[in-house]
Design a protein around this motif. Structure first.
Motif, PDB file in Angstrom:
ATOM      1  N   GLY A  70      40.805  38.851  35.628  1.00  0.00           N
ATOM      2  CA  GLY A  70      39.674  39.018  34.719  1.00  0.00           C
ATOM      3  C   GLY A  70      38.355  39.125  35.462  1.00  0.00           C
ATOM      4  O   GLY A  70      37.507  39.963  35.132  1.00  0.00           O
ATOM      5  N   GLY A  71      38.183  38.286  36.459  1.00  0.00           N
ATOM      6  CA  GLY A  71      36.949  38.314  37.237  1.00  0.00           C
ATOM      7  C   GLY A  71      36.774  39.621  37.995  1.00  0.00           C
ATOM      8  O   GLY A  71      35.674  40.184  38.042  1.00  0.00           O
TER       9      GLY A  71
ATOM     10  N   LEU B  52      35.678  42.302  35.544  1.00  0.00           N
ATOM     11  CA  LEU B  52      34.283  42.134  35.130  1.00  0.00           C
ATOM     12  C   LEU B  52      33.291  42.438  36.250  1.00  0.00           C
ATOM     13  O   LEU B  52      32.176  42.885  35.994  1.00  0.00           O
ATOM     14  CB  LEU B  52      34.047  40.718  34.615  1.00  0.00           C
ATOM     15  N   LEU B  53      33.696  42.180  37.491  1.00  0.00           N
ATOM     16  CA  LEU B  53      32.781  42.312  38.618  1.00  0.00           C
ATOM     17  C   LEU B  53      32.973  43.599  39.413  1.00  0.00           C
ATOM     18  O   LEU B  53      32.400  43.747  40.482  1.00  0.00           O
ATOM     19  CB  LEU B  53      32.938  41.107  39.549  1.00  0.00           C
ATOM     20  N   ARG B  54      33.772  44.506  38.906  1.00  0.00           N
ATOM     21  CA  ARG B  54      34.019  45.732  39.671  1.00  0.00           C
ATOM     22  C   ARG B  54      32.739  46.568  39.738  1.00  0.00           C
ATOM     23  O   ARG B  54      31.891  46.532  38.852  1.00  0.00           O
ATOM     24  CB  ARG B  54      35.163  46.522  39.065  1.00  0.00           C
TER      25      ARG B  54
END
Length: 191
Positions: free
Chosen positions: A73-74, A77-79
């Motif tokens: 998930g992180g 979201l941080l791509r």
């Protein structure tokens, strides 16, 4: 289980080894990795709301399954165009999993003893038999949970964590600086 201080120092050690990965400001990366290293302890919140802080602590959120879910998930979201998915997922996973590793090496005197490390495949709890970290004394009731954390025993635990994990953060800083000197061509520094 170590205190938030110990987990934060583990996140800081990761940041020192891999600075400015997620954010341009090094302090933002440090705060983010320290947050991720403390994230599993958010399982205290539902128990606090029900009047029993330990009710859900060391449950499914203290597992490699949760670490994998948070990492995926992180990373989504941080791509960004400059940051590839796999390295981002790996760093989020390492920060979250650092919490699990430290908890495995802590003296645990509150049931359930240990962590369900391999959840969802197994609910069996695991803990190392020779702890590095002291237990943390805390109340089982929400009303005095936070005040109960401030005592001499927990201060001794915090000092031990600061020594061991602060040392790890300093070692990571030294490792990174040596690697930067080698990469920049030769081991001399101008300042």
């Amino acid at each position: 289980m170590p205190l938030p201080l110990g987990h934060a120092l583990a996140g800081l050690a990761l940041r020192q080894a891999r600075p400015r990965f997620f954010f341009a400001a090094g302090w933002a990366d440090a705060l983010f990795l320290m947050f991720l290293a403390n994230l599993p302890d958010l399982d205290f919140l539902p128990g606090l709301l029900r009047g029993r802080p330990n009710l859900y602590h060391h449950g499914a959120f203290h597992s490699l399954g949760a670490a994998l879910a948070v990492a995926l998930g992180g990373a989504v979201l941080l791509r960004s165009p400059r940051r590839r998915f796999a390295p981002a997922a790996a760093l989020v996973f390492l920060a979250f999993a650092s919490h699990l590793l430290l908890d495995l090496f802590a003296l645990d005197l509150v049931p359930p003893y240990g962590l369900p490390l391999f959840w969802p495949f197994s609910g069996e709890t695991l803990i190392f038999s020779r702890p590095l970290f002291l237990n943390i004394t805390r109340s089982a009731a929400s009303g005095d949970f936070f005040p109960s954390l401030f005592n001499g025993h927990n201060l001794a635990a915090a000092l031990r964590e600061a020594f061991l994990l602060g040392g790890a953060a300093l070692a990571a800083t030294g490792w990174r600086r040596r690697a930067e000197r080698r990469r920049d061509g030769g081991g001399t520094s101008g300042g």
